[in-house]
Design an enzyme around this catalytic site. Structure first.
Site, short mmCIF file in Angstrom:
data_model
loop_
_atom_site.label_atom_id
_atom_site.label_comp_id
_atom_site.label_asym_id
_atom_site.label_seq_id
_atom_site.Cartn_x
_atom_site.Cartn_y
_atom_site.Cartn_z
N HIS A 182 -15.62 -55.19 0.36
CA HIS A 182 -16.64 -56.24 0.43
C HIS A 182 -15.94 -57.57 0.72
O HIS A 182 -14.85 -57.82 0.22
CB HIS A 182 -17.40 -56.33 -0.90
CG HIS A 182 -18.69 -57.05 -0.76
ND1 HIS A 182 -18.80 -58.41 -0.79
CD2 HIS A 182 -19.95 -56.59 -0.55
CE1 HIS A 182 -20.06 -58.77 -0.63
NE2 HIS A 182 -20.78 -57.68 -0.48
N ASP A 242 -23.72 -50.07 -1.37
CA ASP A 242 -24.18 -48.96 -0.51
C ASP A 242 -23.61 -47.61 -0.89
O ASP A 242 -24.06 -46.58 -0.38
CB ASP A 242 -23.82 -49.27 0.95
CG ASP A 242 -24.58 -50.48 1.44
OD1 ASP A 242 -23.94 -51.48 1.81
OD2 ASP A 242 -25.82 -50.45 1.39
C1 SDX Z 1 -23.04 -55.06 2.59
O1 SDX Z 1 -21.83 -59.83 2.62
C2 SDX Z 1 -22.61 -59.22 1.81
O2 SDX Z 1 -22.98 -59.70 0.76
C3 SDX Z 1 -23.08 -57.85 2.29
C4 SDX Z 1 -23.89 -57.04 1.30
C5 SDX Z 1 -25.23 -57.68 1.02
O3 SDX Z 1 -25.80 -57.37 -0.04
O4 SDX Z 1 -25.75 -58.38 1.91
O5 SDX Z 1 -23.18 -56.89 0.09
C6 SDX Z 1 -24.19 -55.66 1.87
O6 SDX Z 1 -22.92 -55.25 3.77
C7 SDX Z 1 -22.01 -54.29 1.81
C8 SDX Z 1 -20.82 -53.80 2.70
C9 SDX Z 1 -21.26 -52.50 3.38
N1 SDX Z 1 -20.28 -52.10 4.39
C10 SDX Z 1 -19.48 -51.05 4.22
O7 SDX Z 1 -19.44 -50.38 3.19
C11 SDX Z 1 -18.64 -50.71 5.44
C12 SDX Z 1 -17.19 -50.45 5.01
N2 SDX Z 1 -16.60 -51.71 4.55
C13 SDX Z 1 -15.82 -52.47 5.53
O8 SDX Z 1 -16.35 -52.43 6.82
C14 SDX Z 1 -15.44 -53.85 5.00
O9 SDX Z 1 -14.98 -53.69 3.73
C15 SDX Z 1 -16.48 -54.96 5.00
C16 SDX Z 1 -17.08 -55.18 6.36
C17 SDX Z 1 -17.53 -54.68 4.03
C18 SDX Z 1 -15.76 -56.25 4.56
O10 SDX Z 1 -14.87 -56.55 5.55
P1 SDX Z 1 -13.96 -57.88 5.47
O11 SDX Z 1 -14.25 -58.68 4.29
O12 SDX Z 1 -14.03 -58.54 6.79
O13 SDX Z 1 -12.58 -57.32 5.17
P2 SDX Z 1 -11.63 -56.75 6.26
O14 SDX Z 1 -12.40 -55.87 7.20
O15 SDX Z 1 -10.86 -57.88 6.83
O16 SDX Z 1 -10.73 -55.82 5.37
C19 SDX Z 1 -9.61 -56.35 4.71
C20 SDX Z 1 -8.59 -55.22 4.76
C21 SDX Z 1 -8.35 -54.74 6.20
O17 SDX Z 1 -7.03 -54.24 6.25
P3 SDX Z 1 -5.88 -55.24 6.88
O18 SDX Z 1 -6.38 -55.62 8.27
O19 SDX Z 1 -5.81 -56.41 5.94
O20 SDX Z 1 -4.64 -54.37 6.92
O21 SDX Z 1 -9.12 -54.08 4.05
C22 SDX Z 1 -9.29 -52.99 4.96
C23 SDX Z 1 -9.28 -53.56 6.36
O22 SDX Z 1 -8.76 -52.61 7.29
N3 SDX Z 1 -10.59 -52.40 4.65
C24 SDX Z 1 -10.83 -51.09 4.59
C25 SDX Z 1 -12.18 -50.99 4.23
N4 SDX Z 1 -12.71 -52.20 4.12
C26 SDX Z 1 -11.72 -53.07 4.38
N5 SDX Z 1 -10.02 -50.02 4.79
C27 SDX Z 1 -10.63 -48.81 4.63
N6 SDX Z 1 -11.93 -48.63 4.29
C28 SDX Z 1 -12.72 -49.69 4.07
N7 SDX Z 1 -14.00 -49.51 3.73
#
Ligand code: SDX
Length: 451
Positions: free
Chosen positions: A316, A374
């Protein structure tokens, strides 16, 4: 930052020094009630000719708001100061809608008035039924939601003048009231069953279950445990500060677009699997993993930078601790499965095992990736028999209360102006026009498309 410390910060400013040119720029500090303070950079470009740069807005406050407070480190979520767990234990979704819209919990008289107002707007103009007929039966219901909600502005002109407080309120009530009807109709359309009209003697969540699963030929008894679980689901999805879809609604609304168009824009943004589409993606992922023995393979995949696969339902932008909504959702999942007598739900078993492994995995610990709202919600919805492609529709139904409250707050904010971010331009500098015969022979198309 505690209250005492905040008062010490009153009228504090930060100074940006340009040592090369011996210049400096004052950035006033603005205190919030609780949580991070902000640096006011609104004059920075005018004074310095510099923009700030923050793709994804990881350190940028786009507005001020009184609606929702999140502390990502402590796993805190509050609506108008009330903690999400206390609201789930003691309140209901209609009360939370009122709280988000009006700023406090309703008196019993106002609660009766509000729920009565909402129930009077649950039907949609009969003409809108023709819009469904234009979609293929297997259209994704979120595509239908974007289309039908956007089309509401063609039917409810009398609540599109955003400068009229009364029209703003009617539009807010209409949107909260009609979303379940529109969503249930999208489902009925996909399975070729007749639409079920809303019934005003049912609660909001009971009504939605009735419109989804009743058929004209049989009596339908709403299961109270399931409608209560659904009500909790809607509360947990009601609002969440300036997330992607809420920011979309605010930006659309900042041009004075009508509220129906703004909510349709929010639905479109929510649909993305990185956002609200994750609940559908979690179930698809758990189904694909299909057995506990394959969990490690998928955890490995999710860490592979060359693999776009992410562990859906994990991570998140704000929560770097357990998403408080996920724990409520996890308990509710167990309640629903018990109520339905589902002893061992294979997807839940895989989810629990996946969570256990991930929470002990170095990578997830280091990146502070925890289950989000989720991760468990799909288990509940699947158990109640919602088709997977309806999950994000339910998220949109719950979130409409937050979107429209944030939209209303923005419109009523005296400092509100059209949102217009700038950019860091990294493209070509000036180039003189070249007639075709003088251009390079290489074809971009050949490189990209027509091999
Ligand atoms: C919602 O914003 C909100 O409030 C949203 C929400 C709401 O109520 O409105 O809470 C609802 O959207 C919840 C999130 C649902 N999405 C998912 O579950 C999809 C999987 N999660 C990822 O796509 C990700 O965690 C996000 C999009 C939720 C957050 O992404 P960020 O904050 O932009 O973080 P990032 O992608 O930059 O990740 C930081 C690091 C990265 O690695 P590095 O580049 O630093 O090496 O963490 C890794 C990412 O690769 N990472 C993951 C991961 N999520 C982040 N690695 C593996 N699996 C994951 N799920």
């Amino acid at each position: 930052m505690n209250q005492k410390k905040k008062s010490e910060n009153k009228s504090k400013t930060y100074t940006l020094f340009d040592n090369e040119n011996g210049l400096s720029y004052e950035l006033p500090l603005i205190n919030g009630t609780v949580g991070p303070d902000v640096l006011d950079i609104s004059n920075l470009y005018k004074d310095s000719g510099l923009f700030t740069y923050d793709p994804g807005f990881t350190s940028t406050a786009s507005c001020n708001s009184k609606i929702t407070y999140i502390d990502g480190e402590k796993g805190i979520l509050r609506h108008r100061g009330y903690d999400i767990k206390e609201l789930c234990e003691n309140s209901n979704f209609m009360e939370v809608c009122y709280l988000l819209l009006h700023g406090d919990l309703p008196s019993s008289e106002d609660y009766k008035k509000f729920t009565n107002l909402i129930s009077k707007h649950t039907m949609i103009n009969e003409q809108l039924r023709n819009l469904y007929g234009g979609f293929r039966r297997n259209a994704h219901p979120m595509a239908i939601m974007v289309g039908v909600v956007g089309a509401l502005s063609a039917f409810y002109h009398d609540s599109t003048d955003i400068n009229d407080p009364n029209q703003r309120m009617i539009a807010s009530h209409r949107l909260i009231a009609k979303m379940p009807t529109i969503g249930a109709m999208a489902y009925k359309y996909s399975i070729g069953q007749p639409y079920i009209y809303p019934k005003n003697d049912l609660s909001y969540s009971e009504n939605f279950l009735h419109m989804m699963f009743a058929v004209p030929s049989e009596k339908f008894i709403v299961n109270k445990t399931l409608s209560n679980a659904l009500d909790k689901f809607f509360i947990l999805h009601a609002d969440h500060e300036q997330n992607a879809s809420t920011s979309t609604v605010r930006l659309a609304g900042s041009s004075n677009a009508n509220p129906f168009a703004c909510i349709a824009a929010g639905i479109a943004s929510l649909w993305g699997p990185a956002h609200g589409g994750a609940n559908e993606a979690v179930i698809n992922m758990l189904t694909e993993i299909n057995s506990k023995d394959r969990i490690s393979e998928y955890i490995l995949k999710s860490k592979d930078k060359d693999d776009p696969f992410r562990l859906m339902g994990f991570g998140h932008r704000v929560y770097k601790n357990y998403d408080p909504r996920a724990s409520v959702m996890k308990n509710t999942a167990h309640e629903v499965l018990n109520e339905l007598g589902i002893k061992n739900d294979p997807l839940l078993d895989i989810a629990l095992e996946l969570e256990k492994i991930a929470l002990n995995d170095e990578y997830f610990i280091e990146k502070k990736l925890y289950p989000n709202v989720d991760f468990y919600s799909g288990i509940i919805l699947k158990a109640i028999n919602f088709p997977t492609n309806m999950f994000t529709v339910l998220f949109a139904i719950g979130r409409t209360s937050g979107w429209i409250s944030q939209w209303k707050e923005m419109i009523e904010d005296p400092v509100q102006k059209i949102g217009r971010p700038r950019q860091l331009y990294i493209g070509n500098e000036y180039r003189k026009y070249k007639p075709q015969e003088k251009r390079e022979k290489i074809s971009i198309f050949k490189k990209l498309w027509f091999k």
